[in-house]
Design an enzyme around this catalytic site. Structure first.
Site, PDB file in Angstrom:
ATOM      1  CE1 TYR A 187      59.970  41.424  28.378  1.00 55.12           C
ATOM      2  CE2 TYR A 187      59.769  40.398  30.532  1.00 55.12           C
ATOM      3  CZ  TYR A 187      59.189  41.022  29.431  1.00 55.12           C
ATOM      4  OH  TYR A 187      57.823  41.252  29.395  1.00 55.12           O
ATOM      5  CG  HIS A 213      54.971  39.881  26.384  1.00 55.47           C
ATOM      6  ND1 HIS A 213      56.104  40.580  26.041  1.00 55.47           N
ATOM      7  CD2 HIS A 213      54.953  38.781  25.578  1.00 55.47           C
ATOM      8  CE1 HIS A 213      56.748  39.924  25.073  1.00 55.47           C
ATOM      9  NE2 HIS A 213      56.076  38.824  24.777  1.00 55.47           N
TER      10      HIS A 213
HETATM   11  P1  IDP Z   1      56.909  45.842  24.589  1.00 58.01           P
HETATM   12  O1  IDP Z   1      56.507  45.050  25.806  1.00 58.01           O
HETATM   13  O2  IDP Z   1      55.871  46.849  24.221  1.00 58.01           O
HETATM   14  O3  IDP Z   1      57.337  44.982  23.433  1.00 58.01           O
HETATM   15  P2  IDP Z   1      59.744  46.404  25.014  1.00 58.01           P
HETATM   16  O4  IDP Z   1      60.444  47.616  24.491  1.00 58.01           O
HETATM   17  O5  IDP Z   1      60.017  45.097  24.342  1.00 58.01           O
HETATM   18  O6  IDP Z   1      58.172  46.736  25.022  1.00 58.01           O
HETATM   19  O7  IDP Z   1      60.096  46.303  26.549  1.00 58.01           O
HETATM   20  C1  IDP Z   1      59.788  45.141  27.287  1.00 58.01           C
HETATM   21  C2  IDP Z   1      59.187  45.557  28.618  1.00 58.01           C
HETATM   22  O8  IDP Z   1      60.179  46.254  29.385  1.00 58.01           O
HETATM   23  C3  IDP Z   1      58.026  46.554  28.525  1.00 58.01           C
HETATM   24  O9  IDP Z   1      56.786  45.968  28.223  1.00 58.01           O
HETATM   25  C4  IDP Z   1      58.050  47.166  29.917  1.00 58.01           C
HETATM   26  O10 IDP Z   1      57.457  46.293  30.889  1.00 58.01           O
HETATM   27  C5  IDP Z   1      59.560  47.244  30.179  1.00 58.01           C
HETATM   28  N1  IDP Z   1      60.091  48.568  29.783  1.00 58.01           N
HETATM   29  C6  IDP Z   1      60.297  49.028  28.525  1.00 58.01           C
HETATM   30  N2  IDP Z   1      60.784  50.287  28.529  1.00 58.01           N
HETATM   31  C7  IDP Z   1      60.870  50.634  29.844  1.00 58.01           C
HETATM   32  C8  IDP Z   1      61.304  51.831  30.515  1.00 58.01           C
HETATM   33  O11 IDP Z   1      61.707  52.828  29.899  1.00 58.01           O
HETATM   34  N3  IDP Z   1      61.275  51.803  31.879  1.00 58.01           N
HETATM   35  C9  IDP Z   1      60.841  50.707  32.595  1.00 58.01           C
HETATM   36  N4  IDP Z   1      60.440  49.574  32.004  1.00 58.01           N
HETATM   37  C10 IDP Z   1      60.438  49.536  30.641  1.00 58.01           C
HETATM   38 MG    MG Z   2      58.958  43.702  23.226  1.00 52.90          MG
END
Ligand code: IDP
Ligand code: MG
Length: 141
Positions: free
Chosen positions: A51, A117
């Site tokens: 990540y 994911h």
């Molecule tokens: P995605 O998994 O839908 O691609 P991303 O924006 O890539 O979303 O974020 C990766 C992961 O980080 C998310 O799936 C979630 O588990 C976590 N995440 C994203 N935004 C937040 C937030 O605002 N608060 C807490 N965790 C978050």
């Molecule tokens: Mg993502």
């Protein structure tokens, strides 16, 4: 390979809640073929690397703590148009915005603990798959 691959993780919340079978059933019934799969405990170092793109986000530590707290299922799956179709199947990051029938609508609790994911591009699908599996494990050669 005619089909495309994408990479998925069944996240700690979904494994803890007993949803592995239901989620895999949904993925398979949606036409995805499983190419590689295993249950692992992600280390903090692995989670931070996986990540890495989010390292400056306010939720980064929360995300690393979450992803390392209990086992996950990592898998490479294949289908025509895999990346896009799988993102549709899982729904948006925030499950409260997800459509009926999507995996996050059905099995996720919050924007952080969102059950599953899915890779966001073909390039990342390959990178993320190779993060956990060798080429021969994925492509059988
Ligand atoms: P995605 O998994 O839908 O691609 P991303 O924006 O890539 O979303 O974020 C990766 C992961 O980080 C998310 O799936 C979630 O588990 C976590 N995440 C994203 N935004 C937040 C937030 O605002 N608060 C807490 N965790 C978050
Ligand atoms: Mg993502």
């Amino acid at each position: 390979m005619k089909n495309k691959i994408t990479f998925t993780m069944i996240k700690p919340d979904a494994v803890e809640n007993g949803y592995i079978g239901l989620i895999l059933d949904k993925i398979i019934k949606s036409g995805f073929n499983i190419r590689a799969m295993k249950m692992i405990n992600l280390s903090v170092t692995q989670a931070e690397k996986f990540y890495g793109i989010h390292k400056n986000k306010p939720f980064f530590r929360e995300l690393i703590n979450f992803m390392t707290r209990s086992p996950i299922i990592v898998s490479v799956i294949e289908k025509k148009n895999a990346v896009e179709d799988f993102r549709k199947l899982i729904g948006p990051t925030d499950p409260s915005k997800a459509k009926e029938g999507t995996i996050r609508k059905l099995y996720a609790n919050s924007v952080g603990e969102n059950a599953i994911h899915g890779s966001d591009s073909n390039e990342n699908a390959l990178l993320e798959s190779l993060f956990h599996f060798s080429k021969s494990e994925i492509f059988n050669k």
